[in-house]
Each structure stands twice: as C-alpha cells, then as structure tokens.
Design an enzyme around this catalytic site. Sequence first.
Site, short mmCIF file in Angstrom:
data_model
loop_
_atom_site.label_atom_id
_atom_site.label_comp_id
_atom_site.label_asym_id
_atom_site.label_seq_id
_atom_site.Cartn_x
_atom_site.Cartn_y
_atom_site.Cartn_z
N ASP A 31 81.19 23.99 22.26
CA ASP A 31 81.48 23.37 21.13
C ASP A 31 80.50 22.55 20.15
OD1 ASP A 31 83.43 21.45 19.75
OD2 ASP A 31 84.79 22.12 21.12
N ALA A 76 87.86 28.21 19.64
CA ALA A 76 87.04 27.67 18.36
C ALA A 76 87.51 28.33 17.08
CB ALA A 76 85.50 27.77 18.63
N SER A 119 97.96 33.37 17.33
CA SER A 119 98.81 32.42 16.87
C SER A 119 100.27 33.22 16.30
CB SER A 119 98.43 31.68 15.75
OG SER A 119 99.28 30.98 15.02
N TYR A 143 94.67 32.42 7.27
CA TYR A 143 94.74 32.05 8.67
C TYR A 143 95.20 33.08 9.86
CZ TYR A 143 95.73 29.53 13.23
OH TYR A 143 95.88 29.08 14.45
N LYS A 147 93.50 35.71 12.70
CA LYS A 147 94.16 35.89 14.08
C LYS A 147 94.35 37.05 14.32
CE LYS A 147 93.42 31.63 15.38
NZ LYS A 147 92.42 31.20 16.51
N ASN A 172 104.61 26.59 18.20
CA ASN A 172 104.49 25.18 17.91
C ASN A 172 103.80 24.25 19.06
OD1 ASN A 172 105.98 26.51 15.62
ND2 ASN A 172 105.66 24.66 14.78
N PHE A 206 110.71 19.22 4.75
CA PHE A 206 110.46 20.12 3.71
C PHE A 206 111.58 21.10 3.76
CE2 PHE A 206 106.09 18.66 4.38
CZ PHE A 206 105.98 18.11 3.29
N1 LIG Z 1 97.54 23.74 17.73
C1 LIG Z 1 98.38 24.42 17.36
O1 LIG Z 1 99.35 24.02 16.93
C2 LIG Z 1 97.79 25.83 17.44
C3 LIG Z 1 98.78 26.75 17.21
C4 LIG Z 1 98.44 28.38 17.14
C5 LIG Z 1 97.18 28.58 17.35
N2 LIG Z 1 96.36 27.65 17.70
C6 LIG Z 1 94.86 28.10 17.72
O2 LIG Z 1 94.34 27.40 19.10
C7 LIG Z 1 92.80 27.21 19.03
C8 LIG Z 1 92.80 25.68 19.36
O3 LIG Z 1 93.33 24.90 18.34
P1 LIG Z 1 93.17 23.16 18.68
O4 LIG Z 1 94.70 22.75 18.09
O5 LIG Z 1 92.98 22.90 20.09
O6 LIG Z 1 92.27 22.94 17.44
P2 LIG Z 1 90.89 21.89 17.83
O7 LIG Z 1 90.48 21.65 16.24
O8 LIG Z 1 91.46 20.46 18.36
O9 LIG Z 1 90.00 22.64 18.57
C9 LIG Z 1 89.17 23.46 18.16
C10 LIG Z 1 87.62 23.31 19.11
O10 LIG Z 1 86.81 24.18 18.57
C11 LIG Z 1 85.55 23.60 17.99
N3 LIG Z 1 84.98 24.44 17.07
C12 LIG Z 1 85.52 24.66 15.92
N4 LIG Z 1 84.62 25.36 15.22
C13 LIG Z 1 83.47 25.80 16.01
C14 LIG Z 1 82.51 26.61 15.94
N5 LIG Z 1 81.95 27.07 15.06
N6 LIG Z 1 81.61 26.49 17.06
C15 LIG Z 1 81.90 25.81 18.16
N7 LIG Z 1 82.88 24.99 18.37
C16 LIG Z 1 83.65 24.89 17.28
C17 LIG Z 1 85.98 22.13 17.62
O11 LIG Z 1 84.94 21.20 17.65
C18 LIG Z 1 87.16 21.80 18.41
O12 LIG Z 1 86.57 21.09 19.76
C19 LIG Z 1 92.51 27.50 17.59
O13 LIG Z 1 91.87 28.88 17.56
C20 LIG Z 1 93.92 27.39 16.62
O14 LIG Z 1 93.79 28.68 15.52
C21 LIG Z 1 96.57 26.26 17.54
#
Ligand SMILES: NC(=O)c1ccc[n+]([C@@H]2O[C@H](COP(=O)([O-])OP(=O)(O)OC[C@H]3O[C@@H](n4cnc5c(N)ncnc54)[C@H](O)[C@@H]3O)[C@@H](O)[C@H]2O)c1
Length: 332
Positions: A31, A76, A119, A143, A147, A172, A206
């Site tokens: 990370d 990430a 996603s 975005y 994906k 979600n 919204f």
């Molecule tokens: N949270 C949601 O509702 C949701 C929904 C659909 C998909 N996602 C996907 O799930 C994944 C995780 O989401 P999350 O909500 O835990 O987000 P988050 O931002 O909490 O976690 C992402 C993690 O990746 C790390 N990171 C980001 N860019 C990086 C890089 N270049 N190198 C190393 N580390 C890096 C960040 O520091 C963080 O710890 C993402 O890919 C997101 O697109 C999330």
Amino acid sequence: MTTLVIGGAGYIGSHVVRLLLEQGERVIVVDDLSTGLRSRAEGAELLELDVTRPEAREVLAESLRSSGADSVIHFAAHKQVGESVENPEMYWHDNIGGLANVLSACASAEVRDVVFSSSAAVYGVPDVDLVTEDLTPRPINPYGATKYVGEWMLADAERAHGMRTVALRYFNVAGAGWPELADTAVMNLVPIVLDALEQGRAPVVFGDDYDTPDGTGIRDYVHVLDLAHAHLAALDYLRGEERPHRVFNVGTGEGSSVLEVIDAIARARGIEITPEIGARRPGDPARLICSGDRIAQTLGWKSEHGLDDIVRSAVEARAAALAPDADAYPEG
Ligand SMILES: NC(=O)c1ccc[n+]([C@@H]2O[C@H](COP(=O)([O-])OP(=O)(O)OC[C@H]3O[C@@H](n4cnc5c(N)ncnc54)[C@H](O)[C@@H]3O)[C@@H](O)[C@H]2O)c1
C-alpha cells in the site's frame, strides 16, 4: 498460505486482511498509504509501495518470490466517479497501469491466483431491474471503464500465462466489520449522511421523481464484512478444481431507496432526519440491484447482513471515532 493484498490498508482491503489473519494465513499488505491507514494493516507485514511506479513491477515480483505468496488480491485504485470524469488520464494511468504492473509481476513470479476489485460501475445505466453478469457492460464514466478494462486484462493474463482470476463486481459497499476499519471517505450515501448530520446540515437527496415507490433511487447495499467474506470464498474457488466463471456480482439482491437508508440512519441514531430534496444527478439510474445467483451457486456465498446491520455498524463506528479519547483514525 500467503496472500499479497494490494491496497490492504484501505477500507475494504483491511477487512479482508483481518479475516485472512484470523484464519491463520500470512498476509503481506502492499500500500502507498495514499488513502489507506498504516494502523489498518496491523498484524500483517507492510510493504509501502506505489504500484503505478515503473519500478513497482520488479519490487512486487521480488516480494512475491521471496514470500512464496500463492495469491494476490488487488484493491488499490482511485474510485471517485466525478474525479474520473475530470481527470481520466489519472484513472487510465493509475488504475490500468497499476493493474498491468501487478499482473506482470504475478506472471514473472509465477503466481497464479488473482482476485480483482471490480465494480457495478461497469454496468453503467442498465435497463433491467436485476443486474446479472450476462448483461453487456456499458460503463458511462472513466472509473467504470477502467474496471471493465481491468477485467479484460485478467482474461488476457489467463490466456497468456495460465493465471486464474476472479473479478468481483461490488455493488454499494457500506458499514464496518470493526469500528477501527470503518470507511473514512465521505463518498457513499451512508458516510455522506452521517457527515452532514455531524455538521448540522440536512442531507441532500438527489432526485425524488424516479419511477420507484418513494421516488428516490434504489441501490443494493452490501455489508463490507459480507463483501470481505466473498473474497475468501473467491480465493477458495481459485484454489479448487472447477471454475466455470471468472466474474461475479457481489450484492444482496435487495434494494433500498435513498429515503429508506436515511430512515435507517434516523432509527440507528434515535433522531428525526428531514432531508433536502435536490435535482437528479446525471447518470444516476433509478435502480441498480444485483442478482446474486451466480455467486451463491458457484462460490456458495450469500450476504448475511441487512440494511439495519449495515447502518448500525457505520453509526457505531462514527461514534467510536468521535469519542473524546478515540484513536480510531490516527494519522497515516
Ligand atoms: N468502496 C466502494 O463502495 C467500492 C465499490 C466498488 C468497487 N470498489 C473498489 O474496491 C477497491 C477498494 O476500495 P476501498 O473503498 O477500500 O478504497 P480505499 O481508498 O479505502 O482503499 C484503496 C487502498 O489502496 C491504496 N492505494 C491506492 N493507490 C495505490 C497505489 N498506486 N499503490 C499502492 N496502494 C494504493 C490506498 O492507500 C488504500 O489503502 C477499489 O479498487 C475500488 O475501486 C469500491
């Protein structure tokens, strides 16, 4: 078993890390702590690395080789739809480039099993009530496009290198499995409403003129702890023999409207909430509900928590974070 969890200091990743550690697996969190917290990786080894950097491919491959890792889970990514519309280059470079480095490191270190965070954004604005994986994805923002491209890259890596991959299309995500692992970002409905209440503002809805029973948008909310369990089921699946599918929706199959979520928050907080009604946002479908049949039948996974559990856990986590002696959200 050893698993490299990329983005494991983030909201969803840290829940998976905790479950893997609980079942006695060795976990290496990779990370860059850009949105993640060091404290969330506690109990795992932490490799601080930006996976989008050109040198990351070799660093990752070396970490995979020296740890003897057998699987990778890749979380990430940037995840803000609006930001992706304004700055698509950053999404192409980081979301797609980061995944390219991860997959080529896996190929080089001969690591076969990869789970990828996809996603529901890949579907865009589907014209169906229940979204199945057979529906052709039509992302409507960069975005969602990154994906979908990511899923193609997994398919290419399977063909070229004999890798075995699973893409989980999250609907979600909300709630907290442990208060200290709660979502610190204010981007999804539950944190947005809680944030507005803390600041003494009315939450904004919204659009209340959609073709839904109460006129507000309906989404499928899945508890982050249930989602984390889906990753463990995906790893088991990759380690097994039969593998009919490589893409799975992750949701509950139940929809809740924006007003129902706000009501659930009001119940959990023991207060009344009167939201402000704003205009529709472009690109928001009236309803987006996941068909969970494939993941139930193939991985044997089903969500266990409903909306009230999700909201209660999020409210409790916020309260813990705001307590005077709270250290739930320490710096970096
Ligand atoms: N949270 C949601 O509702 C949701 C929904 C659909 C998909 N996602 C996907 O799930 C994944 C995780 O989401 P999350 O909500 O835990 O987000 P988050 O931002 O909490 O976690 C992402 C993690 O990746 C790390 N990171 C980001 N860019 C990086 C890089 N270049 N190198 C190393 N580390 C890096 C960040 O520091 C963080 O710890 C993402 O890919 C997101 O697109 C999330």
